[in-house]
Design an enzyme around this catalytic site. Structure first.
Site, PDB file in Angstrom:
ATOM      1  N   ALA A  85     -12.520  21.905 -13.163  1.00 31.97           N
ATOM      2  CA  ALA A  85     -12.863  22.564 -11.904  1.00 31.97           C
ATOM      3  C   ALA A  85     -12.778  21.583 -10.749  1.00 31.97           C
ATOM      4  O   ALA A  85     -13.013  20.377 -10.915  1.00 31.97           O
ATOM      5  CB  ALA A  85     -14.263  23.170 -11.968  1.00 31.97           C
ATOM      6  N   ASP A  86     -12.438  22.110  -9.579  1.00 34.59           N
ATOM      7  CA  ASP A  86     -12.407  21.293  -8.367  1.00 34.59           C
ATOM      8  C   ASP A  86     -12.791  22.170  -7.187  1.00 34.59           C
ATOM      9  O   ASP A  86     -12.407  23.340  -7.125  1.00 34.59           O
ATOM     10  CB  ASP A  86     -11.015  20.707  -8.135  1.00 34.59           C
ATOM     11  CG  ASP A  86     -11.023  19.673  -7.021  1.00 34.59           C
ATOM     12  OD1 ASP A  86     -11.442  18.526  -7.285  1.00 34.59           O
ATOM     13  OD2 ASP A  86     -10.640  20.010  -5.892  1.00 34.59           O
ATOM     14  N   THR A  87     -13.550  21.598  -6.253  1.00 33.41           N
ATOM     15  CA  THR A  87     -14.036  22.343  -5.094  1.00 33.41           C
ATOM     16  C   THR A  87     -13.691  21.612  -3.806  1.00 33.41           C
ATOM     17  O   THR A  87     -13.849  20.388  -3.723  1.00 33.41           O
ATOM     18  CB  THR A  87     -15.566  22.527  -5.166  1.00 33.41           C
ATOM     19  OG1 THR A  87     -15.907  23.231  -6.363  1.00 33.41           O
ATOM     20  CG2 THR A  87     -16.086  23.312  -3.966  1.00 33.41           C
ATOM     21  N   GLY A 122     -11.268  25.850  -7.692  1.00 28.48           N
ATOM     22  CA  GLY A 122     -10.236  26.156  -8.676  1.00 28.48           C
ATOM     23  C   GLY A 122     -10.758  25.847 -10.063  1.00 28.48           C
ATOM     24  O   GLY A 122     -11.492  24.875 -10.252  1.00 28.48           O
TER      25      GLY A 122
END
Length: 212
Positions: A85-87, A122
């Protein structure tokens, strides 16, 4: 408790869940929805070839999951589901990740205060069954966040408190910055760092989810 299962020819085989992140917020969110997992953070430097925030977070989430899965396979660990995950925060065309300094945190907050911005997360799901090719599924979630105006003194006090430094956009909606949040449109948990409602639905669609 939520278990991950292989839903293909070896139906019923449990999959170990690997969170490719060291984020305490993501760990707490997975625990909150009852997923039994192990955290294995990646070590590679983050980089992206994309410029649109939705594409940025999807590419970075994939790179994180791919790196961790490759390491597991080298160690002989398969039959697993890796979650990457990436923000990022997007404001008027500017994509903001984590600030590199207190001064940069102040600059980010000065841009965000008194306006509306978007938070993108994502998520990549990599399913690896022993002896099989990996199955990849990537998606993103977007939440609009409206902030109250902040004075320069408030901005500097918040940044000095240390909460900004490991947060996209330099703030934590679940922390002290809550007093400056006017409202949101979308998934609150997405702003925290992992849209667990959407994650659950995507896991169901992949056929690797069993609730007991």
């Amino acid at each position: 408790m939520i278990n991950m299962i292989n839903n293909n020819e070896n139906k019923g085989k449990k999959l170990q869940v690997i969170l490719a992140s060291a984020s305490p917020r993501r760990k707490e969110l997975l625990m909150q929805i009852g997923i039994d997992y192990r955290a294995v953070p990646g070590t590679a430097e983050e980089y992206t070839t994309k410029t649109e925030p939705a594409e940025v977070v999807q590419e970075l989430s994939y790179r994180k999951a791919e790196e961790v899965l490759a390491g597991l396979v080298r160690q002989g660990e398969e039959d697993c589901l890796v979650i990457g995950a990436d923000t990022v925060v997007s404001h008027r065309g500017r994509v903001m990740g984590k600030p590199g300094s207190e001064e940069e945190a102040c600059q980010m907050l000065s841009c965000l205060q008194g306006s509306i911005h978007q938070v993108y997360t994502g998520v990549t799901l990599l399913v690896r069954e022993k002896g099989q090719q990996s199955v990849c599924h990537t998606f993103y979630e977007k939440t609009d966040v409206s902030m109250y105006p902040m004075t320069e003194e408030e901005i500097r006090a918040y940044a000095a408190a240390g909460e900004s430094m490991d947060k996209a956009g330099a703030y934590a909606i679940q922390g002290r910055c809550a007093v400056y949040i006017r409202g949101i449109c979308g998934d609150y948990n997405n702003v925290v760092g992992l849209p667990v409602g959407r994650l659950y639905q995507e896991l169901k669609s992949l056929g690797v989810l069993e609730c007991i």
